[in-house]
Write a protein that holds these residues in place. Structure first.
Motif, PDB file in Angstrom:
ATOM      1  N   GLU A   7       0.831  -1.209   0.000  1.00 16.13           N
ATOM      2  CA  GLU A   7       0.000   0.000   0.000  1.00 16.13           C
ATOM      3  C   GLU A   7       0.867   1.261   0.000  1.00 16.13           C
ATOM      4  O   GLU A   7       1.884   1.333   0.703  1.00 16.13           O
ATOM      5  CB  GLU A   7      -0.919   0.028   1.219  1.00 16.13           C
ATOM      6  N   TYR A   8       0.452   2.233  -0.792  1.00 15.40           N
ATOM      7  CA  TYR A   8       1.127   3.527  -0.837  1.00 15.40           C
ATOM      8  C   TYR A   8       0.274   4.538  -0.065  1.00 15.40           C
ATOM      9  O   TYR A   8      -0.850   4.836  -0.456  1.00 15.40           O
ATOM     10  CB  TYR A   8       1.306   3.993  -2.283  1.00 15.40           C
ATOM     11  N   VAL A   9       0.813   5.056   1.024  1.00 14.29           N
ATOM     12  CA  VAL A   9       0.095   6.003   1.876  1.00 14.29           C
ATOM     13  C   VAL A   9       0.606   7.416   1.598  1.00 14.29           C
ATOM     14  O   VAL A   9       1.810   7.686   1.672  1.00 14.29           O
ATOM     15  CB  VAL A   9       0.291   5.662   3.367  1.00 14.29           C
ATOM     16  N   ARG A  10      -0.320   8.322   1.278  1.00 14.32           N
ATOM     17  CA  ARG A  10       0.041   9.715   1.009  1.00 14.32           C
ATOM     18  C   ARG A  10       0.415  10.396   2.326  1.00 14.32           C
ATOM     19  O   ARG A  10      -0.292  10.263   3.323  1.00 14.32           O
ATOM     20  CB  ARG A  10      -1.129  10.443   0.361  1.00 14.32           C
ATOM     21  N   VAL A  11       1.532  11.125   2.311  1.00 11.08           N
ATOM     22  CA  VAL A  11       1.984  11.774   3.544  1.00 11.08           C
ATOM     23  C   VAL A  11       2.333  13.238   3.283  1.00 11.08           C
ATOM     24  O   VAL A  11       2.708  13.628   2.176  1.00 11.08           O
ATOM     25  CB  VAL A  11       3.210  11.070   4.168  1.00 11.08           C
ATOM     26  N   LEU A  25      -2.057  11.394   5.280  1.00  6.92           N
ATOM     27  CA  LEU A  25      -3.223  12.121   4.803  1.00  6.92           C
ATOM     28  C   LEU A  25      -4.400  11.168   4.645  1.00  6.92           C
ATOM     29  O   LEU A  25      -4.242   9.946   4.767  1.00  6.92           O
ATOM     30  CB  LEU A  25      -2.905  12.802   3.470  1.00  6.92           C
ATOM     31  N   ASP A  26      -5.582  11.732   4.364  1.00  3.75           N
ATOM     32  CA  ASP A  26      -6.790  10.919   4.206  1.00  3.75           C
ATOM     33  C   ASP A  26      -6.587   9.869   3.129  1.00  3.75           C
ATOM     34  O   ASP A  26      -5.944  10.100   2.105  1.00  3.75           O
ATOM     35  CB  ASP A  26      -7.984  11.804   3.835  1.00  3.75           C
ATOM     36  N   ARG A  27      -7.177   8.694   3.369  1.00  2.00           N
ATOM     37  CA  ARG A  27      -7.046   7.578   2.448  1.00  2.00           C
ATOM     38  C   ARG A  27      -8.414   7.227   1.878  1.00  2.00           C
ATOM     39  O   ARG A  27      -9.434   7.612   2.399  1.00  2.00           O
ATOM     40  CB  ARG A  27      -6.448   6.360   3.167  1.00  2.00           C
TER      41      ARG A  27
END
Length: 301
Positions: A7-11, A25-27
């Motif tokens: 999984e790639y989580v936006r930060v 950030l929101d997912r």
């Protein structure tokens, strides 16, 4: 994170005391704006359930470090005004921005103490004298020179469906038949709700949904709007934004705690400038539910 996929989580990133801090950030499919706001992506490998707070991770950058170094990092309580401040900051400076992570007032102060944030938005009630934020700051930072940047006074109360079909007027009306949506432990709103329960002698087991927690005021409002709850405690501006009804409980003080030394940072100076501006106060008026008699004042502790 699920175990099945990588999984790639936006930060969002910011530098605090020389350390690079990554805030998720929101997912999900509906969180398209987080793609625009992201400074990079943190990869959670397959077969891992997630990444613990304070763990060191690798981030694939989509912005350069010069921009990231001009990011003001806030961790703590949620309010819609944080988005307003970020928008104003980006418009006026073109290169400074604000990163906010919503974990509740107490967790925000803990993050500040760990030097993981520049500012901690908070609204923690002192049950003994009815004051906000001063007592807990003095208790948590006894040997530090701290400052409370006065934020806004805001209407806090019950968010209910249009027409208030269950006639919620006060906390005694939240009977076991009523579905409640709570805030997370350490959130100032949760502290206030628990205080009201204690004051009225109502056990938490009588609150249907006490364990159902939302991370933001807007999440509470959405839960009521989508009929996942009948009532929740939150701020007026979120109820108004979604066309919901609102019953006042109190006016509370939403402030920003920081180290006195951080006041000299350029993005903190810009933050103060925006707080004190007429344009910001006009936006508060449009949102509704706020007053700003002391906004931008400094209280040294």
């Amino acid at each position: 994170s699920g175990l099945k996929y990588e999984e790639y989580v936006r930060v969002k990133l910011g530098i605090v005391e020389g350390e690079l801090i990554a805030s998720p950030l929101d997912r999900g499919a509906g969180a398209s704006m987080s793609l625009v706001r992201a400074d990079g992506f943190c990869v959670i490998p397959q077969n891992r359930e997630g990444i613990a707070a304070h763990e060191t991770v690798s981030v694939e950058l989509v912005r350069d470090m010069e921009q990231i170094g001009k990011t003001l990092v806030l961790i703590g309580s949620h309010d819609l005004i944080l988005d307003v401040i970020n928008d104003r900051m980006m418009e006026e400076t073109k290169d400074m921005c604000l990163s906010s992570t919503h974990v509740g007032s107490l967790s925000g102060l803990i993050a500040l103490k760990k030097k993981e944030a520049h500012l901690a938005p908070t609204h923690l009630l002192d049950e003994k004298d009815g004051s906000y934020n001063r007592t807990i700051t003095q208790e948590m930072f006894p040997d530090e020179k701290m400052v409370i940047i006065k934020g806004v006074r805001r209407r806090q109360g019950w968010i209910v469906k249009p027409g208030n079909p269950l006639s919620i007027g006060n906390i005694s009306d939240i009977t076991p038949e009523v579905r409640y949506i709570n805030r997370q432990r350490g959130a100032g709103t949760r502290v206030l709700f628990d205080y009201l329960l204690k004051k009225e002698g109502i056990p938490t087991k009588n609150i249907r949904g006490y364990e159902h927690e939302a991370a933001t005021h807007m999440s509470v409002a959405v839960a009521v709007q989508k009929d996942n709850a009948d009532v929740g405690m939150g701020i007026y501006s979120c109820a108004r934004a979604l066309g919901l009804d609102f019953i006042d409980v109190t006016f509370e003080e939403y402030d920003f705690v920081t180290y006195a030394s951080y006041l000299e940072l350029p993005f903190v100076q810009e933050f103060l400038k925006i707080l004190r501006s007429d344009a910001f106060k006009a936006k508060l008026e449009a949102l509704g539910g706020y007053s700003c008699e002391e906004t931008g004042d400094l209280i040294y502790l």
